[in-house]
Write a protein that holds these residues in place. Structure first.
Motif, PDB file in Angstrom:
ATOM      1  N   PRO A 238       0.813  -1.226   0.000  1.00  0.00           N
ATOM      2  CA  PRO A 238       0.000   0.000   0.000  1.00  0.00           C
ATOM      3  C   PRO A 238       0.848   1.278   0.000  1.00  0.00           C
ATOM      4  O   PRO A 238       0.463   2.279  -0.618  1.00  0.00           O
ATOM      5  CB  PRO A 238      -0.823  -0.124   1.285  1.00  0.00           C
ATOM      6  N   TRP A 239       1.990   1.251   0.708  1.00  0.00           N
ATOM      7  CA  TRP A 239       2.877   2.414   0.744  1.00  0.00           C
ATOM      8  C   TRP A 239       3.373   2.761  -0.658  1.00  0.00           C
ATOM      9  O   TRP A 239       3.357   3.921  -1.070  1.00  0.00           O
ATOM     10  CB  TRP A 239       4.050   2.123   1.682  1.00  0.00           C
ATOM     11  N   TRP A 240       3.799   1.739  -1.406  1.00  0.00           N
ATOM     12  CA  TRP A 240       4.292   1.977  -2.761  1.00  0.00           C
ATOM     13  C   TRP A 240       3.181   2.445  -3.691  1.00  0.00           C
ATOM     14  O   TRP A 240       3.382   3.342  -4.519  1.00  0.00           O
ATOM     15  CB  TRP A 240       4.944   0.703  -3.323  1.00  0.00           C
ATOM     16  N   ILE A 241       2.017   1.829  -3.559  1.00  0.00           N
ATOM     17  CA  ILE A 241       0.897   2.241  -4.410  1.00  0.00           C
ATOM     18  C   ILE A 241       0.580   3.711  -4.175  1.00  0.00           C
ATOM     19  O   ILE A 241       0.414   4.489  -5.128  1.00  0.00           O
ATOM     20  CB  ILE A 241      -0.347   1.369  -4.129  1.00  0.00           C
ATOM     21  N   PHE A 244       3.012   6.230  -5.759  1.00  0.00           N
ATOM     22  CA  PHE A 244       2.800   6.513  -7.183  1.00  0.00           C
ATOM     23  C   PHE A 244       1.511   7.291  -7.419  1.00  0.00           C
ATOM     24  O   PHE A 244       1.462   8.160  -8.298  1.00  0.00           O
ATOM     25  CB  PHE A 244       2.812   5.203  -7.979  1.00  0.00           C
ATOM     26  N   VAL A 245       0.466   6.998  -6.640  1.00  0.00           N
ATOM     27  CA  VAL A 245      -0.769   7.786  -6.762  1.00  0.00           C
ATOM     28  C   VAL A 245      -0.477   9.253  -6.483  1.00  0.00           C
ATOM     29  O   VAL A 245      -0.887  10.148  -7.238  1.00  0.00           O
ATOM     30  CB  VAL A 245      -1.846   7.263  -5.793  1.00  0.00           C
ATOM     31  N   SER A 390       7.088  11.940  -2.897  1.00  0.00           N
ATOM     32  CA  SER A 390       6.261  11.923  -4.109  1.00  0.00           C
ATOM     33  C   SER A 390       5.844  13.336  -4.487  1.00  0.00           C
ATOM     34  O   SER A 390       5.754  13.679  -5.671  1.00  0.00           O
ATOM     35  CB  SER A 390       5.032  11.044  -3.894  1.00  0.00           C
ATOM     36  N   GLN A 391       5.579  14.182  -3.481  1.00  0.00           N
ATOM     37  CA  GLN A 391       5.213  15.573  -3.738  1.00  0.00           C
ATOM     38  C   GLN A 391       6.355  16.303  -4.441  1.00  0.00           C
ATOM     39  O   GLN A 391       6.144  17.017  -5.429  1.00  0.00           O
ATOM     40  CB  GLN A 391       4.876  16.249  -2.414  1.00  0.00           C
ATOM     41  N   LEU A 438      -4.980  10.040 -15.207  1.00  0.00           N
ATOM     42  CA  LEU A 438      -5.410   8.669 -15.497  1.00  0.00           C
ATOM     43  C   LEU A 438      -4.467   7.648 -14.866  1.00  0.00           C
ATOM     44  O   LEU A 438      -4.910   6.600 -14.365  1.00  0.00           O
ATOM     45  CB  LEU A 438      -5.497   8.458 -17.007  1.00  0.00           C
ATOM     46  N   LEU A 439      -3.173   7.926 -14.864  1.00  0.00           N
ATOM     47  CA  LEU A 439      -2.222   7.015 -14.221  1.00  0.00           C
ATOM     48  C   LEU A 439      -2.449   6.966 -12.715  1.00  0.00           C
ATOM     49  O   LEU A 439      -2.346   5.900 -12.083  1.00  0.00           O
ATOM     50  CB  LEU A 439      -0.787   7.454 -14.538  1.00  0.00           C
TER      51      LEU A 439
END
Length: 466
Positions: A238-241, A244-245, A390-391, A438-439
């Motif tokens: 979940p952390w990796w998902i 990327f989200v 990610s930010q 979309l990604l």
């Protein structure tokens, strides 16, 4: 989401949520100037090439792969101070350094081109590091303010209200302040404006520290847990998902923000831009584009905050980001003379995407609870480092891709641009953000921690602590 077995001792009062929101207000007094005007500042004000800016924005993010997780590890291992906690002290320790370094980054020294480039690299890296030092503990603070997911969800929306309020201040008034304070000297105007913002940011961070409370007290980290904590995080699906989200979501904003100033200056019809005026916004069409977008984003956060405790976060995010992608594609078909349509379309996009950041930060606190249940390890700051990382990568994409593409295409400031460069600007306003949306939606489909599962995790953790 029904509030079964809700622990009322974990309720966060309004004034505390407001105080927490001041922290992201402080951060975004610098974050948003970089996002909205950073690339433009470095090329057209500071005076370095677009290609150099693009490379700088991209390469400096590589350091964050190390910097952000290390800060998370340090924050998680900081001994709690009596009456203050383990994360709040960072707000007091680093508020002033944050303000100083942020202001210095917008100072234009009288140096040679190579000297300017070196100054830009040093100050930009320094700002990224101080942003990490104060923002990862700030983000982790929300995870120890309450055990209840619904309370964290609501607090996350207050955080975004603070962020969007700062964005509104920046988008509506930064260039006005620059013009007034600079009195014809735009370099001086930028620096003095950011000095004022730095004072406000310092005060806001200190108020956040004073107005919030840590209700959860994680056990001290025993020696020898570092390798295990790293393994727990980096093997957590979940952390990796969510990493990327969050990356694709931020990229969807910043790709358009990175090119917007160029779009209005070189792509939009100059007669239409010059003629566009509604009378109460200084700076013309580009200021209105950012200002109305930020107002709409703030309204979106406020409106959807009423559903934070009742609608599943995963479903809310997916619906919002899919519709946002479709709206983004519409930009490509808007004639460059239709300035009002461009501004309204951005406002609709911003209304839909505004709440997504609040949803994602609340999800990171869910992951921290999930890891604690699985492993017994409290690693909130290390988990939140993914949000920061990610930010920053999403931010870097917005500025660097624009700068690199324009630089490779032969962009020269203050000249009529050839058709290939104008087409790049149009695509970066439309199809590129749509692809990022979309990604992000596709990645969210794989995310397993919906609100029903988090309710079960919360109840099980509460039972273990009784």
């Amino acid at each position: 989401m029904p509030n079964y077995n809700k622990d009322t001792t974990q309720t966060i009062p309004f004034h505390e949520k407001f105080g927490y929101g001041l922290g992201d207000f402080a951060s975004n007094l610098f974050w948003m100037p970089f996002v909205l005007f950073g690339t433009y500042f470095y090329t057209d004000v500071f005076g370095i090439s677009a290609l150099s800016v693009g490379i700088m924005l991209l390469v400096t993010r590589i350091w964050d792969v190390v910097n952000d997780p290390v800060m998370g590890i340090i924050a998680d291992r900081t001994p709690a101070k009596e009456g203050v906690g383990k994360y709040r002290p960072y707000l007091f320790w680093f508020a002033i350094p944050f303000g100083l370094i942020g202001a210095i980054a917008f100072f234009t020294p009288d140096l040679s081109p190579s000297g300017k480039l070196a100054y830009a690299w040093v100050t930009y890296v320094a700002f990224g590091m101080i942003y990490t030092v104060i923002n990862i503990p700030y983000s982790a603070l929300m995870s120890v303010m309450s055990r209840e997911p619904a309370e964290r969800n609501s607090t996350s929306f207050f955080r975004m209200i603070g962020a969007q309020s700062a964005g509104l201040l920046v988008s509506s008034s930064l260039m006005t302040f620059v013009g007034e304070l600079g009195d014809g000297d735009i370099q001086r105007g930028f620096f003095l404006t950011m000095v004022i913002f730095s004072v406000i940011a310092v005060i806001s961070f200190i108020l956040t520290g004073k107005m919030t409370r840590e209700r959860i007290h994680p056990a001290p980290k025993p020696k020898g847990m570092l390798a295990k904590d790293m393994r727990y995080i980096f093997t957590n699906i979940p952390w990796w998902i969510l990493f990327f989200v969050a990356f694709f979501t931020i990229a969807a904003f910043t790709i358009r923000f990175g090119v917007a100033a160029y779009y209005f200056k070189y792509y939009a019809d100059p007669v239409a831009v010059e003629a566009w005026n509604i009378g109460f916004i200084e700076g013309g069409a580009i200021s209105a584009f950012f200002t109305f977008g930020t107002i709409a984003s703030l309204l979106g956060v406020v409106c959807f905050s009423f559903f934070a405790k009742t609608i599943d976060k995963k479903k809310m995010y997916f619906s919002l980001i899919i519709i946002s992608g479709l709206v983004s594609a519409y930009f490509y078909y808007i004639p460059n003379t239709e300035i009002t349509t461009i501004i309204i379309t951005q406002a609709v996009f911003s209304f839909l995407t505004g709440p997504t950041a609040a949803i994602l930060f609340a999800m990171y606190t869910d992951i921290a609870a999930y890891i604690k249940l699985q492993t017994g390890s409290d690693s909130s700051a290390l988990v939140m480092s993914a949000g920061s990382l990610s930010q920053k990568f999403g931010w870097a994409v917005g500025g660097s891709v624009t700068g690199i593409l324009l630089g490779l295409a032969g962009y020269q400031p203050d000249q009529v641009q050839p058709e290939n460069i104008r087409e790049i600007m149009s695509i970066m306003m439309s199809w590129a953000p749509m692809a990022a949306c979309l990604l992000g939606a596709l990645a969210m489909l794989a995310y397993p921690l919906d609100d029903k599962k988090m309710r079960a995790i919360t109840d099980e953790l509460a039972a273990q602590e009784q």
